[in-house]
Design a protein around this motif. Structure first.
Motif, short mmCIF file in Angstrom:
data_model
loop_
_atom_site.label_atom_id
_atom_site.label_comp_id
_atom_site.label_asym_id
_atom_site.label_seq_id
_atom_site.Cartn_x
_atom_site.Cartn_y
_atom_site.Cartn_z
N ARG A 3 1.24 -0.95 -0.31
CA ARG A 3 0.14 0.31 0.01
C ARG A 3 0.97 1.36 -0.15
O ARG A 3 1.69 1.59 0.23
CB ARG A 3 -0.82 -0.15 1.23
N THR A 4 0.47 2.27 -0.77
CA THR A 4 1.50 3.55 -0.91
C THR A 4 0.51 3.89 -1.28
O THR A 4 -0.20 4.78 -2.21
CB THR A 4 2.29 3.41 -2.29
N ALA A 5 0.37 5.32 -0.46
CA ALA A 5 -0.60 6.59 -0.67
C ALA A 5 0.12 7.51 0.12
O ALA A 5 0.83 7.60 1.45
CB ALA A 5 -2.25 6.29 0.22
N LEU A 45 -1.85 2.61 -4.45
CA LEU A 45 -1.02 1.08 -5.41
C LEU A 45 -1.78 0.15 -4.36
O LEU A 45 -1.36 -0.06 -3.13
CB LEU A 45 0.14 0.60 -5.73
N LEU A 46 -3.22 -0.26 -4.08
CA LEU A 46 -3.82 -1.29 -3.68
C LEU A 46 -3.58 -2.64 -4.14
O LEU A 46 -4.32 -2.99 -5.16
CB LEU A 46 -5.54 -0.74 -2.93
N ASP A 47 -2.86 -3.95 -3.21
CA ASP A 47 -3.19 -5.15 -3.39
C ASP A 47 -2.33 -6.52 -2.59
O ASP A 47 -1.79 -6.59 -1.29
CB ASP A 47 -1.65 -5.75 -4.18
N GLY A 76 -5.44 0.71 -8.64
CA GLY A 76 -4.32 0.99 -9.47
C GLY A 76 -4.08 1.78 -10.43
O GLY A 76 -5.70 1.02 -10.51
N ALA A 77 -3.63 1.90 -11.67
CA ALA A 77 -3.57 2.50 -13.12
C ALA A 77 -4.17 1.62 -13.75
O ALA A 77 -3.94 0.75 -13.70
CB ALA A 77 -2.07 3.23 -13.39
N SER A 87 0.33 -0.57 -11.21
CA SER A 87 1.05 0.24 -10.98
C SER A 87 0.32 1.16 -10.17
O SER A 87 -0.82 1.27 -11.05
CB SER A 87 2.02 0.69 -12.62
N PRO A 88 1.17 2.50 -9.68
CA PRO A 88 0.35 3.05 -8.87
C PRO A 88 -0.55 4.39 -9.06
O PRO A 88 0.47 4.42 -11.20
CB PRO A 88 1.63 3.61 -8.12
N VAL A 89 -1.26 4.78 -9.12
CA VAL A 89 -2.12 6.11 -10.35
C VAL A 89 -2.29 7.46 -8.95
O VAL A 89 -2.71 7.11 -7.53
CB VAL A 89 -3.79 5.52 -10.23
#
Length: 343
Positions: A3-5, A45-47, A76-77, A87-89
């Protein structure tokens, strides 16, 4: 789960605001009239493809637990191939952010299908609003669905700000049986969506109104888990999938001035959502006619459009059964009541 936010928070001024963030000294800050906060979801990005969240304590009529498992969630994107290549968005921009607002009802506006901004909330009440990036009018807007002009060019989100998102639900309604609902959205945006809440003193309860906008290049609904028996090959998976191509929905729930969305809980713990008759507050025929005229002239309508709907094997236009173009447009809800019930 990876998780990147990053949230970019900034004050929304009562007057026009530039897209760039600016440093203010104490004197300038003293003149700022806060109208809420805005934020942008930066490089998200959530996985959760390997995670499972189980919801318990939902029981059937016999008191048995009916667990719901949430699996394979991703965001994601666009272009992720149903979450296989995430990929991140970045969602939203500083000049078109998500927003949390607190304002008088007469200061809020809703974009109608004909491009007109109208007041839907009652005057002289304080309204709490959570809104997605707004829709626009004129040449400033972006295509809501790339390559499908019928969805309009009123979105503020650009192509690289749209997301791919998926989620799977496993329902164990009956012992020994699991029912599956697997959803995959491609190029999804929800511009113009909002939820507004306020207190209604005459009803002594919280009420509100909502606008749910969904624009998607495609939506696939599969009734099995990939890789399991009967759901392994491409043909088997397509046989159990409904494909929606170039689909959008503008769902209006409530016209706050005369038909607020009512939230309630019954004495036995069941939830209820109700849209009352918009003329109910009128006491004379003339008043009821005036309320009806305002409602039909200004209340946002509900539209659901699917450019191509197909069930079964094959891509769009080949194999399976193609239902073609399907649409519900200009729907007005005069009365609606939805309640939960025990299974």
């Amino acid at each position: 789960m990876a998780r990147t936010a990053s949230l970019l928070l900034f004050a929304l001024l009562a007057g026009p605001a530039d897209a760039e963030m600016q440093v203010l000294d104490d004197h300038e800050l003293a003149d700022v009239q806060g109208a809420g906060i805005g934020f942008v979801l930066d490089q998200v990005l959530l996985d959760a493809s390997n995670a499972t969240i189980t919801i318990n304590d939902i029981t059937n009529g016999s008191g048995q637990n009916v667990p719901i498992s949430v699996k394979e969630f991703y965001l994601g994107a666009a272009g992720s191939n149903k979450g296989a290549n995430l990929s991140p968005v970045t969602i939203g921009r500083l000049n078109h952010p998500f927003a949390l607002n607190l304002a008088k009802g007469e200061a809020m506006r809703t974009l109608r299908d004909d491009g007109q901004w109208v007041q839907t909330t009652p005057s002289n009440v304080t309204v709490l609003e959570f809104m997605f990036p707004e829709r626009l009018t004129g040449a400033a807007g972006q295509p809501c669905i790339g390559g499908f002009a019928a969805a309009g060019n009123t979105c503020s989100s650009r192509a690289n700000e749209k997301v791919d998102m998926g989620i799977r639900f496993d329902f164990q309604v009956a012992a020994g049986r699991t029912d599956i609902l697997n959803l995959d959205f491609a190029e999804l945006t929800m511009d113009g969506s909002y939820l507004r809440l306020w207190g209604d003193s005459s009803r002594s309860q919280m009420v509100g109104e909502a606008r749910i906008n969904l624009f998607a290049k495609s939506l696939q609904i599969m009734s099995c888990a990939a890789g399991t028996s009967g759901c392994s090959s491409t043909t088997e998976q397509r046989d159990r999938t409904i494909f929606l191509n170039n689909a959008y929905a503008n769902i209006s729930l409530g016209y706050g001035k005369t038909q607020p969305l009512l939230f309630d809980v019954s004495s036995n713990g069941q939830f209820a959502l109700e849209l009352p008759n918009p003329t109910a507050s009128g006491t004379t025929t003339a008043e009821k006619n005036a309320l009806a005229a305002d409602f039909y002239a200004n209340a946002p309508r509900t539209n659901i459009v699917i450019n191509s709907l197909q069930a079964g094997s094959g891509n769009f236009g080949s194999g399976g059964y193609n239902f073609g173009y399907n649409a519900i447009q200009g729907l007005s809800i005069n009365y609606l009541k939805v309640t939960s019930h025990d299974l």
